[in-house]
Design a protein around this motif. Structure first.
Motif, PDB file in Angstrom:
ATOM      1  N   PHE A 118       0.846  -1.186   0.000  1.00  0.00           N
ATOM      2  CA  PHE A 118       0.000   0.000   0.000  1.00  0.00           C
ATOM      3  C   PHE A 118       0.890   1.248   0.000  1.00  0.00           C
ATOM      4  O   PHE A 118       2.093   1.186   0.278  1.00  0.00           O
ATOM      5  CB  PHE A 118      -0.888   0.022   1.242  1.00  0.00           C
ATOM      6  N   GLN A 119       0.276   2.383  -0.276  1.00  0.00           N
ATOM      7  CA  GLN A 119       1.008   3.644  -0.244  1.00  0.00           C
ATOM      8  C   GLN A 119       1.159   4.126   1.197  1.00  0.00           C
ATOM      9  O   GLN A 119       0.567   3.580   2.120  1.00  0.00           O
ATOM     10  CB  GLN A 119       0.274   4.692  -1.087  1.00  0.00           C
ATOM     11  N   ASP A 120       1.966   5.163   1.383  1.00  0.00           N
ATOM     12  CA  ASP A 120       2.177   5.724   2.720  1.00  0.00           C
ATOM     13  C   ASP A 120       0.860   6.181   3.330  1.00  0.00           C
ATOM     14  O   ASP A 120      -0.036   6.641   2.619  1.00  0.00           O
ATOM     15  CB  ASP A 120       3.138   6.918   2.649  1.00  0.00           C
ATOM     16  N   GLY A 121       0.759   6.072   4.653  1.00  0.00           N
ATOM     17  CA  GLY A 121      -0.433   6.515   5.368  1.00  0.00           C
ATOM     18  C   GLY A 121      -1.378   5.384   5.725  1.00  0.00           C
ATOM     19  O   GLY A 121      -2.340   5.591   6.459  1.00  0.00           O
ATOM     20  N   TYR A 122      -1.114   4.169   5.201  1.00  0.00           N
ATOM     21  CA  TYR A 122      -1.945   3.003   5.484  1.00  0.00           C
ATOM     22  C   TYR A 122      -1.196   2.070   6.435  1.00  0.00           C
ATOM     23  O   TYR A 122       0.021   1.913   6.328  1.00  0.00           O
ATOM     24  CB  TYR A 122      -2.300   2.261   4.194  1.00  0.00           C
ATOM     25  N   PHE A 123      -1.923   1.447   7.368  1.00  0.00           N
ATOM     26  CA  PHE A 123      -1.240   0.627   8.365  1.00  0.00           C
ATOM     27  C   PHE A 123      -0.540  -0.558   7.712  1.00  0.00           C
ATOM     28  O   PHE A 123       0.466  -1.050   8.213  1.00  0.00           O
ATOM     29  CB  PHE A 123      -2.197   0.188   9.477  1.00  0.00           C
ATOM     30  N   HIS A 124      -1.042  -1.025   6.566  1.00  0.00           N
ATOM     31  CA  HIS A 124      -0.397  -2.100   5.814  1.00  0.00           C
ATOM     32  C   HIS A 124       1.032  -1.706   5.448  1.00  0.00           C
ATOM     33  O   HIS A 124       1.979  -2.468   5.664  1.00  0.00           O
ATOM     34  CB  HIS A 124      -1.233  -2.370   4.555  1.00  0.00           C
ATOM     35  N   ARG A 125       1.196  -0.485   4.934  1.00  0.00           N
ATOM     36  CA  ARG A 125       2.535  -0.017   4.544  1.00  0.00           C
ATOM     37  C   ARG A 125       3.396   0.244   5.789  1.00  0.00           C
ATOM     38  O   ARG A 125       4.595  -0.067   5.807  1.00  0.00           O
ATOM     39  CB  ARG A 125       2.409   1.262   3.708  1.00  0.00           C
ATOM     40  N   GLU A 126       2.798   0.811   6.816  1.00  0.00           N
ATOM     41  CA  GLU A 126       3.557   1.095   8.030  1.00  0.00           C
ATOM     42  C   GLU A 126       4.038  -0.197   8.691  1.00  0.00           C
ATOM     43  O   GLU A 126       5.132  -0.231   9.252  1.00  0.00           O
ATOM     44  CB  GLU A 126       2.708   1.908   8.999  1.00  0.00           C
ATOM     45  N   PHE A 127       3.215  -1.232   8.618  1.00  0.00           N
ATOM     46  CA  PHE A 127       3.627  -2.528   9.166  1.00  0.00           C
ATOM     47  C   PHE A 127       4.860  -3.050   8.432  1.00  0.00           C
ATOM     48  O   PHE A 127       5.834  -3.504   9.054  1.00  0.00           O
ATOM     49  CB  PHE A 127       2.473  -3.531   9.051  1.00  0.00           C
ATOM     50  N   ILE A 128       4.848  -2.992   7.101  1.00  0.00           N
ATOM     51  CA  ILE A 128       5.980  -3.473   6.310  1.00  0.00           C
ATOM     52  C   ILE A 128       7.223  -2.622   6.558  1.00  0.00           C
ATOM     53  O   ILE A 128       8.330  -3.150   6.733  1.00  0.00           O
ATOM     54  CB  ILE A 128       5.614  -3.492   4.810  1.00  0.00           C
ATOM     55  N   ASP A 129       7.054  -1.309   6.588  1.00  0.00           N
ATOM     56  CA  ASP A 129       8.200  -0.426   6.827  1.00  0.00           C
ATOM     57  C   ASP A 129       8.808  -0.665   8.202  1.00  0.00           C
ATOM     58  O   ASP A 129      10.037  -0.670   8.364  1.00  0.00           O
ATOM     59  CB  ASP A 129       7.770   1.035   6.690  1.00  0.00           C
ATOM     60  N   ALA A 130       7.961  -0.852   9.218  1.00  0.00           N
ATOM     61  CA  ALA A 130       8.460  -1.105  10.573  1.00  0.00           C
ATOM     62  C   ALA A 130       9.196  -2.443  10.637  1.00  0.00           C
ATOM     63  O   ALA A 130      10.254  -2.562  11.285  1.00  0.00           O
ATOM     64  CB  ALA A 130       7.310  -1.090  11.571  1.00  0.00           C
ATOM     65  N   LEU A 131       8.663  -3.456   9.955  1.00  0.00           N
ATOM     66  CA  LEU A 131       9.308  -4.766   9.942  1.00  0.00           C
ATOM     67  C   LEU A 131      10.667  -4.687   9.252  1.00  0.00           C
ATOM     68  O   LEU A 131      11.641  -5.316   9.690  1.00  0.00           O
ATOM     69  CB  LEU A 131       8.396  -5.778   9.237  1.00  0.00           C
ATOM     70  N   ALA A 132      10.746  -3.892   8.183  1.00  0.00           N
ATOM     71  CA  ALA A 132      12.020  -3.724   7.470  1.00  0.00           C
ATOM     72  C   ALA A 132      13.057  -3.046   8.365  1.00  0.00           C
ATOM     73  O   ALA A 132      14.227  -3.436   8.392  1.00  0.00           O
ATOM     74  CB  ALA A 132      11.801  -2.924   6.194  1.00  0.00           C
ATOM     75  N   ARG A 133      12.606  -2.027   9.118  1.00  0.00           N
ATOM     76  CA  ARG A 133      13.539  -1.339  10.015  1.00  0.00           C
ATOM     77  C   ARG A 133      14.046  -2.275  11.111  1.00  0.00           C
ATOM     78  O   ARG A 133      15.226  -2.265  11.465  1.00  0.00           O
ATOM     79  CB  ARG A 133      12.858  -0.117  10.641  1.00  0.00           C
ATOM     80  N   GLU A 134      13.140  -3.080  11.651  1.00  0.00           N
ATOM     81  CA  GLU A 134      13.527  -3.991  12.735  1.00  0.00           C
ATOM     82  C   GLU A 134      14.548  -5.023  12.278  1.00  0.00           C
ATOM     83  O   GLU A 134      15.428  -5.424  13.049  1.00  0.00           O
ATOM     84  CB  GLU A 134      12.278  -4.710  13.270  1.00  0.00           C
ATOM     85  N   THR A 135      14.438  -5.472  11.038  1.00  0.00           N
ATOM     86  CA  THR A 135      15.323  -6.529  10.539  1.00  0.00           C
ATOM     87  C   THR A 135      16.491  -5.990   9.737  1.00  0.00           C
ATOM     88  O   THR A 135      17.380  -6.759   9.359  1.00  0.00           O
ATOM     89  CB  THR A 135      14.518  -7.508   9.662  1.00  0.00           C
ATOM     90  N   GLY A 136      16.488  -4.678   9.453  1.00  0.00           N
ATOM     91  CA  GLY A 136      17.557  -4.097   8.648  1.00  0.00           C
ATOM     92  C   GLY A 136      17.485  -4.500   7.186  1.00  0.00           C
ATOM     93  O   GLY A 136      18.491  -4.437   6.467  1.00  0.00           O
ATOM     94  N   ALA A 137      16.310  -4.916   6.742  1.00  0.00           N
ATOM     95  CA  ALA A 137      16.144  -5.383   5.364  1.00  0.00           C
ATOM     96  C   ALA A 137      15.718  -4.241   4.444  1.00  0.00           C
ATOM     97  O   ALA A 137      15.166  -3.230   4.893  1.00  0.00           O
ATOM     98  CB  ALA A 137      15.103  -6.502   5.310  1.00  0.00           C
ATOM     99  N   ASP A 138      15.970  -4.406   3.165  1.00  0.00           N
ATOM    100  CA  ASP A 138      15.500  -3.469   2.148  1.00  0.00           C
ATOM    101  C   ASP A 138      14.317  -4.103   1.428  1.00  0.00           C
ATOM    102  O   ASP A 138      14.439  -5.197   0.847  1.00  0.00           O
ATOM    103  CB  ASP A 138      16.602  -3.152   1.125  1.00  0.00           C
TER     104      ASP A 138
END
Length: 292
Positions: A198-218
């Motif tokens: 999803f685009q920014d502003g949706y919890f779906h996208r925020e969930f993925i972005d947060a998971l990427a930050r936690e794991t250091g993944a791109d």
């Protein structure tokens, strides 16, 4: 002790602020410009303060005017709530309920709840707004929505919340995908695949972005779409994978696989902090909590 202002003068003051001038405010209020100007002049006189800097063709708030804006909005909101409460004591129940629901929930979770509530209260008009979770939180906080469903992630400040559900976020893949047979998918394995997000502003996208930050993944973003049917079609055709709430994935050609470790979201029904709930709003809150 007499107050230096009344609700009408505050309403005129905010109209000038919101419309950027006396003429536009007068048109919005269906008043003569002279009446608006006189109201503001009287308010300034009673406060013994200048609220506006007056230039030849424009106005600007003074520091004192800026300070009054927030108080004025709060007082008028409280007056509206008091008026509604008095109407309801006379059994004049508010006839409209405005509720905001994130897109993923609107299509798959809430139709039975909304229809059940409507069947019980046919006289109440329901207006449903679908938007991203962040936008919904802002609309509730600004008073543009009565109620909304939010994600309990610590970002929904200034809202009163009632826990509604706890739902699992799962990986959505085609049935014939190599990941479909796993008992769990690690974030590293998830981010190794092309993603539909999803685009920014949706919890779906925020969930993925947060998971990427936690794991250091791109994240390898192959598609961005807020349309659930389109996202599912892209996944079915093998052009990427995504994550959904488990109930959204329930169809023959798609598989829902838990993350390893499992990922859960807490959903709450929320309204503006300290806001007065009408009978219609309270009835919906009670109905939703009873049928969660």
């Amino acid at each position: 002790m007499a107050l230096p202002f009344d609700l009408r003068s505050l309403s005129v003051f905010l109209a000038v602020v919101d419309h950027g001038g006396f003429s536009a405010a007068a048109r919005s209020l269906h008043l003569a410009q002279s009446a608006v100007s006189q109201t503001i002049a009287n308010l300034e006189h009673r406060l013994d303060l200048a609220l506006f800097h007056r230039h030849e063709r424009r106005i600007a708030l003074t520091a004192e005017g800026e300070a009054l804006v927030g108080h004025a909005r709060d007082l008028l909101a409280r007056a509206d709530a008091a008026h509604l409460a008095m109407r309801e004591l006379n059994e004049l129940v508010k006839g409209e309920l405005r509720i905001g629901i994130p897109s993923m929930l609107g299509s798959y979770y809430f139709p039975p709840l909304l229809m059940g509530f409507k069947a019980r209260h046919p006289g109440i008009r329901l207006t449903v707004v679908e938007a991203g979770a962040r936008r919904l939180q802002g609309l509730i906080a600004d008073g543009e929505l009565d109620l909304g469903v939010v994600i309990d992630d610590g970002a929904s400040r200034h809202l009163t919340r009632q826990p509604l559900a706890r739902e699992e976020m799962v990986v959505c893949v085609p049935r014939d995908h190599p990941l479909a047979g796993r008992s769990g998918i690690t974030p590293e394995a998830f981010f190794a695949e092309p993603l539909v997000v999803f685009q920014d502003g949706y919890f779906h996208r925020e969930f993925i972005d947060a998971l990427a930050r936690e794991t250091g993944a791109d994240a390898q973003v192959a598609f961005e779409s807020n349309l659930i049917p389109l996202t599912k079609a892209i996944v079915r055709q093998g052009f990427g994978i995504t994550t959904f709430l488990r109930r959204v994935v329930e169809e023959p050609e798609l598989a829902a696989v838990s993350f390893d470790p499992p990922a859960w979201l807490s959903l709450s029904l929320a309204w503006k902090e300290s806001a007065y709930l009408s009978r219609a709003e309270r009835a919906f809150v009670d109905f939703a909590l009873a049928h969660r």
